[in-house]
Design an enzyme around this catalytic site. Structure first.
Site, PDB file in Angstrom:
ATOM      1  N   TYR A  25       1.096   5.650  -0.741  1.00  0.00           N
ATOM      2  CA  TYR A  25       0.646   6.898   0.112  1.00  0.00           C
ATOM      3  C   TYR A  25       0.756   8.041  -0.657  1.00  0.00           C
ATOM      4  CZ  TYR A  25       0.437   8.984   4.846  1.00  0.00           C
ATOM      5  OH  TYR A  25      -0.123   9.744   6.202  1.00  0.00           O
TER       6      TYR A  25
ATOM      7  N   LYS B 251      -4.118  -2.560  10.189  1.00  0.00           N
ATOM      8  CA  LYS B 251      -4.698  -2.584   8.754  1.00  0.00           C
ATOM      9  C   LYS B 251      -4.500  -4.123   8.263  1.00  0.00           C
ATOM     10  CE  LYS B 251      -3.337   2.263   7.654  1.00  0.00           C
ATOM     11  NZ  LYS B 251      -4.263   2.637   6.820  1.00  0.00           N
TER      12      LYS B 251
ATOM     13  N   ASP C 293      -8.991   0.283   2.248  1.00  0.00           N
ATOM     14  CA  ASP C 293      -8.105   0.000   3.103  1.00  0.00           C
ATOM     15  C   ASP C 293      -8.743   0.216   4.700  1.00  0.00           C
ATOM     16  OD1 ASP C 293      -5.693  -0.857   4.613  1.00  0.00           O
ATOM     17  OD2 ASP C 293      -4.825   1.003   4.066  1.00  0.00           O
TER      18      ASP C 293
ATOM     19  N   ASP D  38       0.870  -1.259  -0.196  1.00  0.00           N
ATOM     20  CA  ASP D  38       0.018  -0.096  -0.156  1.00  0.00           C
ATOM     21  C   ASP D  38       0.838   1.179   0.107  1.00  0.00           C
ATOM     22  OD1 ASP D  38      -2.588   1.263   0.114  1.00  0.00           O
ATOM     23  OD2 ASP D  38      -2.540   1.138   2.039  1.00  0.00           O
TER      24      ASP D  38
ATOM     25  N   ARG E 286      -7.832   3.162  13.665  1.00  0.00           N
ATOM     26  CA  ARG E 286      -7.003   4.222  13.948  1.00  0.00           C
ATOM     27  C   ARG E 286      -6.583   4.412  15.385  1.00  0.00           C
ATOM     28  NH1 ARG E 286      -5.882   5.629   9.210  1.00  0.00           N
ATOM     29  NH2 ARG E 286      -7.767   6.513   7.957  1.00  0.00           N
TER      30      ARG E 286
ATOM     31  N   GLU F 140     -10.025  12.086   8.331  1.00  0.00           N
ATOM     32  CA  GLU F 140      -9.743  13.352   7.917  1.00  0.00           C
ATOM     33  C   GLU F 140     -11.238  14.277   7.823  1.00  0.00           C
ATOM     34  OE1 GLU F 140      -7.084  13.242   4.099  1.00  0.00           O
ATOM     35  OE2 GLU F 140      -7.888  11.374   4.637  1.00  0.00           O
TER      36      GLU F 140
ATOM     37  N   THR G 122      -4.870   6.468   0.325  1.00  0.00           N
ATOM     38  CA  THR G 122      -6.183   7.336   0.519  1.00  0.00           C
ATOM     39  C   THR G 122      -6.100   8.406  -0.517  1.00  0.00           C
ATOM     40  OG1 THR G 122      -6.267   6.595   2.962  1.00  0.00           O
ATOM     41  CG2 THR G 122      -7.702   8.415   1.959  1.00  0.00           C
TER      42      THR G 122
ATOM     43  N   HIS H 173      -3.777  13.842   1.510  1.00  0.00           N
ATOM     44  CA  HIS H 173      -4.017  12.849   2.644  1.00  0.00           C
ATOM     45  C   HIS H 173      -2.485  13.126   3.439  1.00  0.00           C
ATOM     46  CE1 HIS H 173      -5.264   9.476   4.649  1.00  0.00           C
ATOM     47  NE2 HIS H 173      -3.965   8.676   4.551  1.00  0.00           N
TER      48      HIS H 173
ATOM     49  N   GLU I  22      -9.328   4.131  -1.826  1.00  0.00           N
ATOM     50  CA  GLU I  22      -8.036   3.988  -2.648  1.00  0.00           C
ATOM     51  C   GLU I  22      -8.616   3.170  -3.962  1.00  0.00           C
ATOM     52  OE1 GLU I  22      -4.741   2.339  -0.519  1.00  0.00           O
ATOM     53  OE2 GLU I  22      -5.435   2.845   1.373  1.00  0.00           O
TER      54      GLU I  22
ATOM     55  N   ARG J 130       2.039  16.095  13.514  1.00  0.00           N
ATOM     56  CA  ARG J 130       2.860  17.176  13.634  1.00  0.00           C
ATOM     57  C   ARG J 130       2.198  18.353  13.025  1.00  0.00           C
ATOM     58  NH1 ARG J 130       4.365  12.354  11.571  1.00  0.00           N
ATOM     59  NH2 ARG J 130       3.847  13.204   9.349  1.00  0.00           N
TER      60      ARG J 130
ATOM     61  N   TYR K 162       2.163   2.369  15.678  1.00  0.00           N
ATOM     62  CA  TYR K 162       2.705   2.492  14.207  1.00  0.00           C
ATOM     63  C   TYR K 162       4.216   2.884  14.231  1.00  0.00           C
ATOM     64  CZ  TYR K 162       3.088   7.790  14.333  1.00  0.00           C
ATOM     65  OH  TYR K 162       3.366   9.054  14.624  1.00  0.00           O
TER      66      TYR K 162
ATOM     67  N   GLU L 110     -10.476   3.561   3.997  1.00  0.00           N
ATOM     68  CA  GLU L 110      -9.604   4.472   3.397  1.00  0.00           C
ATOM     69  C   GLU L 110     -10.152   4.554   1.930  1.00  0.00           C
ATOM     70  OE1 GLU L 110      -5.519   3.989   4.328  1.00  0.00           O
ATOM     71  OE2 GLU L 110      -5.775   5.375   6.131  1.00  0.00           O
TER      72      GLU L 110
ATOM     73  N   THR M   6      -9.235  -5.721   3.826  1.00  0.00           N
ATOM     74  CA  THR M   6      -9.194  -4.844   2.833  1.00  0.00           C
ATOM     75  C   THR M   6     -10.219  -5.399   1.806  1.00  0.00           C
ATOM     76  OG1 THR M   6      -6.772  -4.666   3.015  1.00  0.00           O
ATOM     77  CG2 THR M   6      -7.501  -3.828   1.152  1.00  0.00           C
TER      78      THR M   6
ATOM     79  N   GLN N 202      -3.884   1.725  15.675  1.00  0.00           N
ATOM     80  CA  GLN N 202      -2.784   2.412  14.662  1.00  0.00           C
ATOM     81  C   GLN N 202      -1.871   3.242  15.467  1.00  0.00           C
ATOM     82  OE1 GLN N 202      -4.174   4.512  11.008  1.00  0.00           O
ATOM     83  NE2 GLN N 202      -2.059   4.660  10.348  1.00  0.00           N
TER      84      GLN N 202
HETATM   85 CA    CA Z   1      -4.031   3.011   2.943  1.00  0.00          CA
END
Ligand code: CA
Length: 442
Positions: A142, A266, A246, A140, A250, A387, A373, A147, A214, A156, A257, A212, A270, A253
């Site tokens: 990004y 994840k 996907d 997968d 959260r 989001e 995503t 996104h 995709e 951040r 992560y 997600e 899927t 994750q």
């Molecule tokens: Ca994904």
């Protein structure tokens, strides 16, 4: 591959449902899948969607006397997955597409072809549509900078985008065994959760279940171990595209992560759409690669190709819908949550493939590459609930009066996609849908 008679918007099919306005599977599409039939004892086999019907490709080829590469490619569709067809390569795929398009067209001799094909068609709603390939590996990416920036902001706020983003097509190796076809229920995962204020983690049902939006691209022909692919030829190795959701936990994750990326958050499910829209069918909807803002670095030479920059983007609209149990009971249609487009991806398909193989990693027929995503830069194009609701802070209102910060048990999440362009047919992807089932509590 180039535009040819298979893309002619005037071509009609003797399968009348394919000619209806709004049909996702006109004769210009011809997506491949694998289907079984309930109770007839026949093993699953390769088919093509045409109108509201599924065509048995190998049987059709025999009935109509396909020859040469088209016949060889059609014979590969007798397998219970499309890996053999995928391994044959572009010349075979193009020959089969042309033969199918001509044979299904309502042009000279069509009544005879229809008569000979009797027994090769069945209504799609009676077919069981399966995962169309034996997926050896799933990766997968990004590729939406919007996104990546939106998600980065949560972690951040001052520096949302990591410094490598504009240089490296970021991705991770995912889990192939839990890729399921549209319609398969998705069980809410359990895992380690540690809310920010908590001292220690607990094990329990995911509270922040997300989707997600995709696309997934199936690799056709692979490359040998140790032999990278040149960017200019990378896209030739791709067979076609599906919708891909996907599913993401959260809260699991957030705790797991760092430092190695997503793992159990994840790997529980899927969802993909069962019909693979081939690169041949997508040809009219090619567009320029995403235009990098002034000041962004140019891709390194191994990711740069003039033709890819000019034509390596694809205009594919993707939409996500949600329908709660209450909405379903009340007979309400699903609510559209977002609509985006793959042409807004920062990295092209060829760049994904070339980068993946640049280490010498051997891609294989049936490997699946997710785009990541597909969020755009507008509020209505955000491809995840993370989001859309700003991590749950602004829940979505449903027409039933309910609201959603994340996905609830009983909710159906439904993805759709289509391609349209002035002067060409509109083609669709069908759907990738899944209903969420409660967590299994021991
Ligand atoms: Ca994904």
């Amino acid at each position: 591959m180039a535009l040819d008679e298979t893309h002619d918007p005037a071509r009609l099919s003797w399968v009348e449902s394919a000619n209806a306005a709004g049909c996702e599977f006109p004769v210009q599409n011809l997506p491949f899948g694998v289907y079984g039939t309930r109770g007839d004892g026949k093993p699953p086999r390769g088919g093509v969607a045409i109108g509201d019907q599924v065509l048995d490709v190998a049987g059709f080829s025999k009935a109509l006397g396909f020859t040469g590469p088209a016949a060889a490619a059609a014979a590969a569709c007798a397998e219970p997955n499309l890996n053999l067809l995928m391994s044959l390569g572009r010349a075979h795929w193009a020959a089969l597409r042309l033969a199918l398009s001509r044979a299904l067209s309502k042009e000279r001799g069509w009544e005879d072809r229809r008569a000979r094909a009797s027994g090769c068609l069945m209504p799609m709603d009676q077919a069981v549509l399966l995962v169309p390939a034996r997926i050896g590996d799933y990766t997968d990416f990004y590729t939406s900078i919007f996104h990546a920036t939106n998600v980065g902001k949560f972690f951040r706020p001052d520096n949302p985008l990591m410094p490598n983003y504009k240089w490296v097509p970021i991705g991770y190796h995912g889990r192939a065994s839990s890729i399921v076809a549209s319609g398969t229920p998705v069980t809410r995962p359990s895992g380690q959760l540690k809310p920010p204020a908590a001292e220690i983690p607990v094990f329990g049902a995911c509270r922040n279940l997300d989707y997600e939006t995709e696309l997934g691209f199936f690799i056709g022909t692979g490359n040998d171990l140790g032999m990278p692919l040149k960017i200019g030829e990378a896209a030739e190795h791709v067979f076609g595209a599906v919708l891909l959701n996907d599913w993401s936990a959260r809260d699991i994750q957030a705790w797991e992560y760092q430092p190695l990326g997503p793992f159990l958050a994840k790997n529980f499910a899927t969802t993909i759409s069962p019909w693979i829209v081939t690169m041949g069918a997508l040809e009219p909807y090619r567009t320029a690669a995403f235009k990098r803002p002034a000041g962004d670095p140019a891709p390194l030479p191994y990711l740069t190709d003039a033709a890819d920059q000019a034509q390596g983007g694809y205009s594919i609209a993707v939409e996500m819908f949600l329908r709660s149990e209450q909405m379903r009971t009340a007979g309400m249609p699903p609510l559209r949550l977002s609509h985006g487009n793959y042409r807004d991806a920062y990295w092209t398909l060829a760049q994904m493939v070339a980068h993946h193989a640049s280490s010498g990693c051997n891609l294989q027929p049936g490997d699946l590459l997710g785009t990541g995503t597909l969020s755009g830069d507008t509020p209505d194009s955000l491809g995840s609930m993370l989001e859309l609701t700003q991590r749950g802070a602004n829940p979505v209102k449903l027409p039933s009066g309910e609201s959603r910060a994340f996905v609830a048990d009983g909710d159906e999440v439904i993805q759709r996609g289509r391609c349209s362009r002035e002067g060409y047919a509109t083609i669709g992807f069908g759907e990738a849908a899944g209903q969420v089932m409660p967590a299994i509590t021991a």
